[in-house]
Structure formats: structure tokens, C-alpha cells
Design an enzyme around this catalytic site. Structure first.
Site, PDB file in Angstrom:
ATOM      1  N   MET A  71     -11.312  11.679  17.073  1.00  0.00           N
ATOM      2  CA  MET A  71     -12.496  11.580  17.633  1.00  0.00           C
ATOM      3  C   MET A  71     -12.395  11.557  19.057  1.00  0.00           C
ATOM      4  O   MET A  71     -13.164  11.899  19.874  1.00  0.00           O
ATOM      5  CB  MET A  71     -13.413  10.385  17.412  1.00  0.00           C
ATOM      6  CG  MET A  71     -14.234  10.602  16.162  1.00  0.00           C
ATOM      7  SD  MET A  71     -15.464  11.964  16.239  1.00  0.00           S
ATOM      8  CE  MET A  71     -16.545  11.858  14.795  1.00  0.00           C
ATOM      9  N   ARG A  94      -2.575  -2.219  -3.793  1.00  0.00           N
ATOM     10  CA  ARG A  94      -3.604  -1.117  -3.645  1.00  0.00           C
ATOM     11  C   ARG A  94      -3.773  -0.093  -4.586  1.00  0.00           C
ATOM     12  O   ARG A  94      -2.585   0.525  -4.492  1.00  0.00           O
ATOM     13  CB  ARG A  94      -3.782  -0.867  -2.089  1.00  0.00           C
ATOM     14  CG  ARG A  94      -4.990  -0.041  -1.801  1.00  0.00           C
ATOM     15  CD  ARG A  94      -4.697   1.081  -0.768  1.00  0.00           C
ATOM     16  NE  ARG A  94      -6.112   1.754  -0.629  1.00  0.00           N
ATOM     17  CZ  ARG A  94      -6.150   3.196  -0.100  1.00  0.00           C
ATOM     18  NH1 ARG A  94      -5.012   3.586   0.434  1.00  0.00           N
ATOM     19  NH2 ARG A  94      -7.143   3.742   0.068  1.00  0.00           N
ATOM     20  N   HIS A 142     -18.012   2.172   7.322  1.00  0.00           N
ATOM     21  CA  HIS A 142     -16.547   2.408   7.475  1.00  0.00           C
ATOM     22  C   HIS A 142     -16.116   3.905   8.057  1.00  0.00           C
ATOM     23  O   HIS A 142     -15.985   4.809   7.113  1.00  0.00           O
ATOM     24  CB  HIS A 142     -15.660   2.245   5.820  1.00  0.00           C
ATOM     25  CG  HIS A 142     -14.354   2.381   5.827  1.00  0.00           C
ATOM     26  ND1 HIS A 142     -13.396   1.040   5.855  1.00  0.00           N
ATOM     27  CD2 HIS A 142     -13.419   3.326   6.252  1.00  0.00           C
ATOM     28  CE1 HIS A 142     -12.169   1.285   5.933  1.00  0.00           C
ATOM     29  NE2 HIS A 142     -12.023   2.836   6.206  1.00  0.00           N
ATOM     30  N   LEU A 143     -15.754   3.960   9.209  1.00  0.00           N
ATOM     31  CA  LEU A 143     -15.710   5.216   9.692  1.00  0.00           C
ATOM     32  C   LEU A 143     -14.329   5.292  10.233  1.00  0.00           C
ATOM     33  O   LEU A 143     -13.819   4.689  11.448  1.00  0.00           O
ATOM     34  CB  LEU A 143     -16.595   5.283  10.989  1.00  0.00           C
ATOM     35  CG  LEU A 143     -18.175   5.086  10.822  1.00  0.00           C
ATOM     36  CD1 LEU A 143     -19.057   5.440  12.075  1.00  0.00           C
ATOM     37  CD2 LEU A 143     -18.692   5.989   9.514  1.00  0.00           C
ATOM     38  N   GLY A 144     -13.367   5.913   9.485  1.00  0.00           N
ATOM     39  CA  GLY A 144     -12.106   6.257  10.025  1.00  0.00           C
ATOM     40  C   GLY A 144     -11.786   7.834   9.755  1.00  0.00           C
ATOM     41  O   GLY A 144     -12.773   8.740   9.767  1.00  0.00           O
ATOM     42  N   ASN A 145     -10.605   8.315   9.539  1.00  0.00           N
ATOM     43  CA  ASN A 145     -10.232   9.621   9.228  1.00  0.00           C
ATOM     44  C   ASN A 145     -10.950   9.996   8.009  1.00  0.00           C
ATOM     45  O   ASN A 145     -11.566  11.037   7.729  1.00  0.00           O
ATOM     46  CB  ASN A 145      -8.822   9.950   9.046  1.00  0.00           C
ATOM     47  CG  ASN A 145      -8.657  11.529   9.037  1.00  0.00           C
ATOM     48  OD1 ASN A 145      -9.116  12.071   9.790  1.00  0.00           O
ATOM     49  ND2 ASN A 145      -7.825  11.721   8.129  1.00  0.00           N
ATOM     50  N   ASN A 182       0.848  -1.149  -0.071  1.00  0.00           N
ATOM     51  CA  ASN A 182      -0.024   0.202  -0.073  1.00  0.00           C
ATOM     52  C   ASN A 182       0.757   1.350   0.014  1.00  0.00           C
ATOM     53  O   ASN A 182       1.170   1.480   1.123  1.00  0.00           O
ATOM     54  CB  ASN A 182      -0.916  -0.068   1.248  1.00  0.00           C
ATOM     55  CG  ASN A 182      -2.002   1.069   1.027  1.00  0.00           C
ATOM     56  OD1 ASN A 182      -1.702   2.236   0.492  1.00  0.00           O
ATOM     57  ND2 ASN A 182      -2.910   1.210   2.239  1.00  0.00           N
ATOM     58  N   GLU A 214      -8.255  -4.848   5.068  1.00  0.00           N
ATOM     59  CA  GLU A 214      -8.150  -4.731   3.717  1.00  0.00           C
ATOM     60  C   GLU A 214      -6.849  -5.451   3.065  1.00  0.00           C
ATOM     61  O   GLU A 214      -7.089  -5.746   1.967  1.00  0.00           O
ATOM     62  CB  GLU A 214      -7.735  -3.322   3.636  1.00  0.00           C
ATOM     63  CG  GLU A 214      -9.293  -2.528   3.844  1.00  0.00           C
ATOM     64  CD  GLU A 214      -9.040  -1.020   3.821  1.00  0.00           C
ATOM     65  OE1 GLU A 214      -9.242  -0.221   2.605  1.00  0.00           O
ATOM     66  OE2 GLU A 214      -8.659  -0.374   4.785  1.00  0.00           O
ATOM     67  N   GLU A 253     -14.825   1.017  14.812  1.00  0.00           N
ATOM     68  CA  GLU A 253     -14.412  -0.129  15.739  1.00  0.00           C
ATOM     69  C   GLU A 253     -14.234   0.259  17.328  1.00  0.00           C
ATOM     70  O   GLU A 253     -14.358  -0.421  18.222  1.00  0.00           O
ATOM     71  CB  GLU A 253     -13.325  -0.706  15.191  1.00  0.00           C
ATOM     72  CG  GLU A 253     -13.377  -1.518  14.067  1.00  0.00           C
ATOM     73  CD  GLU A 253     -12.015  -1.820  13.289  1.00  0.00           C
ATOM     74  OE1 GLU A 253     -10.849  -1.943  13.929  1.00  0.00           O
ATOM     75  OE2 GLU A 253     -12.060  -1.891  11.957  1.00  0.00           O
ATOM     76  N   ARG A 306     -12.602  16.266   6.015  1.00  0.00           N
ATOM     77  CA  ARG A 306     -13.254  16.307   4.794  1.00  0.00           C
ATOM     78  C   ARG A 306     -14.871  16.641   5.204  1.00  0.00           C
ATOM     79  O   ARG A 306     -15.378  16.319   6.081  1.00  0.00           O
ATOM     80  CB  ARG A 306     -13.167  15.302   3.827  1.00  0.00           C
ATOM     81  CG  ARG A 306     -11.848  14.879   3.236  1.00  0.00           C
ATOM     82  CD  ARG A 306     -11.883  13.386   2.545  1.00  0.00           C
ATOM     83  NE  ARG A 306     -10.653  12.888   2.518  1.00  0.00           N
ATOM     84  CZ  ARG A 306     -10.317  11.623   2.389  1.00  0.00           C
ATOM     85  NH1 ARG A 306     -11.249  10.890   2.233  1.00  0.00           N
ATOM     86  NH2 ARG A 306      -9.198  11.202   2.261  1.00  0.00           N
ATOM     87  N   HIS A 335     -13.173   2.882  -0.622  1.00  0.00           N
ATOM     88  CA  HIS A 335     -12.833   1.976   0.602  1.00  0.00           C
ATOM     89  C   HIS A 335     -13.696   0.660   0.214  1.00  0.00           C
ATOM     90  O   HIS A 335     -14.138  -0.443   0.936  1.00  0.00           O
ATOM     91  CB  HIS A 335     -13.781   2.248   1.729  1.00  0.00           C
ATOM     92  CG  HIS A 335     -13.133   3.624   2.497  1.00  0.00           C
ATOM     93  ND1 HIS A 335     -14.113   4.600   2.764  1.00  0.00           N
ATOM     94  CD2 HIS A 335     -11.964   3.863   2.414  1.00  0.00           C
ATOM     95  CE1 HIS A 335     -13.112   5.540   3.646  1.00  0.00           C
ATOM     96  NE2 HIS A 335     -12.025   5.005   3.388  1.00  0.00           N
ATOM     97  N   VAL A 346     -12.693   4.608  13.939  1.00  0.00           N
ATOM     98  CA  VAL A 346     -13.851   5.225  14.662  1.00  0.00           C
ATOM     99  C   VAL A 346     -14.704   4.184  14.775  1.00  0.00           C
ATOM    100  O   VAL A 346     -15.390   3.868  15.849  1.00  0.00           O
ATOM    101  CB  VAL A 346     -14.431   6.446  14.071  1.00  0.00           C
ATOM    102  CG1 VAL A 346     -15.636   7.096  14.841  1.00  0.00           C
ATOM    103  CG2 VAL A 346     -13.292   7.599  13.955  1.00  0.00           C
ATOM    104  N   LYS A 397       3.335   0.780   3.449  1.00  0.00           N
ATOM    105  CA  LYS A 397       2.620  -0.066   4.047  1.00  0.00           C
ATOM    106  C   LYS A 397       2.825  -1.596   3.476  1.00  0.00           C
ATOM    107  O   LYS A 397       2.522  -1.503   2.220  1.00  0.00           O
ATOM    108  CB  LYS A 397       1.586   0.129   4.439  1.00  0.00           C
ATOM    109  CG  LYS A 397       1.318   1.415   5.380  1.00  0.00           C
ATOM    110  CD  LYS A 397      -0.545   1.499   5.768  1.00  0.00           C
ATOM    111  CE  LYS A 397      -0.528   2.865   6.331  1.00  0.00           C
ATOM    112  NZ  LYS A 397      -2.199   3.194   6.710  1.00  0.00           N
TER     113      LYS A 397
END
Length: 378
Positions: A264, A72, A189-192, A13, A365, A314, A222, A161, A312, A20
């Protein structure tokens, strides 16, 4: 994608300044190794650093066992709707799609070129974030603008995503003990970065991100959904350039714009300390999610499960509770005790009398990329 495909994948990635990586044996639950190369200025050197790490004693990896390299790639456009074996022509097409993802496709491509040079004997497979959403019906991906302009400039909903939504929706069905073809799920799918996806029988039928990852839910920096006339309004009244508005909406909006915090955990701390701005920001964030749940419930017609995932989703029980508050009439009821705390394992958090099951499923992922890459190369 069936896990019956057996192989060992190096998953890459590649970002602009980091790579990564994981090595995944599809017959094992855990990756053989996980790593990160930072401060990358040359992706060829970064890949060589990864190889040196894998060849080091105690790495847990035998490089000669690798059967495929999975990459990816964020934007596949309308061109790529499935895992794709990479050749020179595919590289050229990924480069052409950089106009739709200028921050992501170029470093993805740099990593591909470096890895193909380093592992010329292995098949390389591109896994596109957009591919899972290739099943969107035309009414879901079409924007209501002049068709000629849209066609000429590739303006349509692509969604992102995709590997996460694919993995999590399939895992949710497995946890429910049902074939994925029989389950309708809304994945959050709640992340940054954050997106919602309506998955009908394993197929994406709607998703909140659009031409770019800016559309949809409120995110860390965003804005998500906004009246498009805001762009022209700010240009006319504030004298802002297109690039300045782009920076505002992508980097200075969302939770950081509303509360001053992109994380968060900081937002929750500020709420506990009595911050009105933080409380309003959280209300906006959760209200937007509830709106998409209602919209996708209507599109699906029948809903079996809602699943939270990513950083977020999780880890933040306040967001999970807030996002589903007031939805009991739709058959969505969480158990507050089950919902408490961070979830490192798949966890059912709905109440026993909830008609719709609510799950927290940690996304994976990299494993999804590995499994799809092995399957494509087999």
C-alpha cells in the site's frame, strides 16, 4: 481467554521455508524473545536452530522454564473448534485437512512433528486460525450449493485470522472499559491478507474469508469476492486451466492486479504521482471494506466499535479514512487529526461525537496463541 493462566509458551508459526517464533511469559506484557529462522528445508533442523538460539547466553530465556509449546495451524475444518492438545491422532487429522489448506497445513504439521520430537516432555497445543469462527451460525457458514456436494467435500465458510480477531475484539472492549460480552465490534484485519469479522459479545457471527482465504476483501495479491463464473469464463474463452485461474486469483489479482503494487505504500506513492490505476485500485479496496461494514452492521443490529489492525490497518491513514468515508449517517465519524500517521499503540481515532467508536489496535497473534496454549495445557 483469561490472562489469569500463568505459564511460559514457545510459540511457533511454521511456513514452508521459515519458522517465526516467540517465547511469551503470560505475566509479562512483552515477549521474552522474538526470532525468525529462514531458508528452512528441514523443520527438525529449524527447530534445533531455535533451541540453540534460546540456549545461547543473553537470550533472555531459560528453556527449562517453558511450560507449553503453542502451534499456529491455519485450517482446523469443522473438526477443531478450540485449542487442542496435540497427540498422534490430532496430527493425523491435521494432515487430512491439508486438502483445504495445501499451502499452510503441511508446513504447520512439519513444525509440530519436529517440535514434539524436540520437546517430548512438554504439552503441545494447536491453535487454529479457523477456531474463533466456530461460533458462526449455520446461515453464515452455509453456501447455497447442493447440500450433498457441500457435505461430501467440506464446502462451507471456515474463516481465517481467528487469533487476530479474537485478540483485537477483546482488547477493544478492554480499551472501552466494558466487558467483551457487552460489546459488538467489526474488526478489520488489513494486511497483505485481509478479512473482516463481525464480533457480537466476543463471538464471531460472520467473517469475510470463506472455504479458503481467497474470499472477501481485496488483498495484496488476492481478488477477494468475484463472480464464480469468472473461472468457467476464463477456461472457455482464454483456455486457462484450473491451476492457472487459481494462480491468477491468488497471486496476480488484488492490489497487484489493479495497480501493479501489492504494498500500500507503493500504491499511495503512485496515487500522489497521478496514477489513475492506483487511484481506482484504492477506491475498489475501500469500497469493498465499506460494503462489509454495512453488511455486518446489519447482521449485528447494534454496533459499538470498528477496529483496524494488521499492517495496513495499523499504518495506513489513507485506507482508514477511505474505508469509513460517507458513513456519518451510521454514526461512524473519524477525527482526521487523530487518524493521521502510523499507530504503534492502541489509538482512538473517532471524533468525540461519533456514536460508534473507531480504534486502531495493533494485533498480537503470538500472545493470543500463548495465552490460549497455556490455558489449554493447565
Amino acid at each position: 481467554m483469561s490472562v489469569n493462566y500463568v505459564g511460559v509458551a514457545l510459540v511457533l508459526n511454521c511456513g514452508s521455508s521459515s519458522i517465526k517464533y516467540q517465547v511469551v511469559d503470560t505475566t509479562k506484557d512483552e515477549p521474552l524473545t522474538v526470532g525468525l529462522v529462514e531458508r528452512v528445508t528441514n523443520h527438525a533442523e529449524g527447530v534445533q536452530e531455535i533451541i540453540a538460539s534460546l540456549e545461547a547466553p543473553g537470550s533472555g530465556v531459560n528453556v527449562s522454564d517453558l511450560t507449553v509449546v503453542g502451534h499456529r495451524v491455519v485450517q482446523g475444518g469443522a473438526e477443531f473448534s478450540a485449542p487442542t492438545i496435540i497427540d498422534d491422532e490430532v496430527e493425523k487429522k491435521i494432515a487430512m485437512l491439508a486438502t483445504l489448506a495445501p499451502l499452510h497445513n503441511p508446513p504447520n504439521l512439519a513444525g509440530i512433528s519436529a517440535a514434539r520430537h524436540a520437546f517430548p516432555h512438554l504439552p503441545h497445543v494447536a491453535i487454529f486460525d479457523t477456531a474463533f469462527h466456530a461460533t458462526l451460525p449455520e446461515a453464515a457458514y452455509t453456501y447455497a450449493i447442493d447440500r450433498r456436494v457441500a457435505a461430501e467435500h467440506g464446502v462451507r465458510r471456515y474463516g481465517f485470522h481467528g487469533t487476530s480477531h479474537a485478540y483485537v475484539s477483546r482488547e477493544t472492549a478492554r480499551l472501552m472499559g466494558r466487558p467483551v460480552e457487552d460489546v459488538n465490534t467489526i474488526v478489520l484485519h488489513l494486511g497483505n491478507g485481509a478479512s473482516a469479522c463481525a464480533v457480537a459479545g466476543g463471538r464471531s457471527i460472520d467473517t469475510s474469508m470463506g472455504l479458503t482465504p481467497l474470499e472477501g476483501l481485496v488483498m495484496g495479491t488476492r481478488s477477494g469476492d468475484i463472480d464464480p463464473a469468472v473461472v468457467t469464463h476464463l477456461a472457455r474463452t482464454a483456455g486457462m486451466t484450473v491451476d492457472e485461474v487459481d494462480t491468477l486469483l491468488n497471486r496476480q489479482s488484488g492490489m497487484v492486479g489493479l495497480t501493479g503494487y501489492a504494498d500500500m505504500r507503493d500504491v499511495n506513492n503512485a496515487i500522489d504521482e497521478g496514477s489513475h490505476e492506483a487511484k481506482v485500485g484504492m477506491d475498489v479496496y475501500c469500497r469493498r471494506i465499506r460494503g462489509y461494514i454495512g453488511q455486518y452492521y446489519a447482521q449485528l443490529g447494534h454496533l459499538d466499535a470498528i477496529t483496524f489492525t494488521a499492517g495496513v490497518g495499523e499504518n495506513d491513514s489513507v485506507v482508514r479514512a477511505g474505508a469509513l468515508d460517507g458513513l456519518a449517517e451510521l454514526g461512524i465519524v473519524i477525527d482526521l487529526e487523530r487518524n493521521e500517521g502510523r499507530k504503534k499503540e492502541p489509538t482512538l481515532i473517532s471524533a468525540d461525537d461519533s456514536r460508534v467508536q473507531v480504534w486502531v489496535v495493533p494485533t498480537n497473534e503470538e500472545r493470543e496463541i500463548a495465552v490460549q496454549s497455556v490455558a489449554a495445557a493447565t
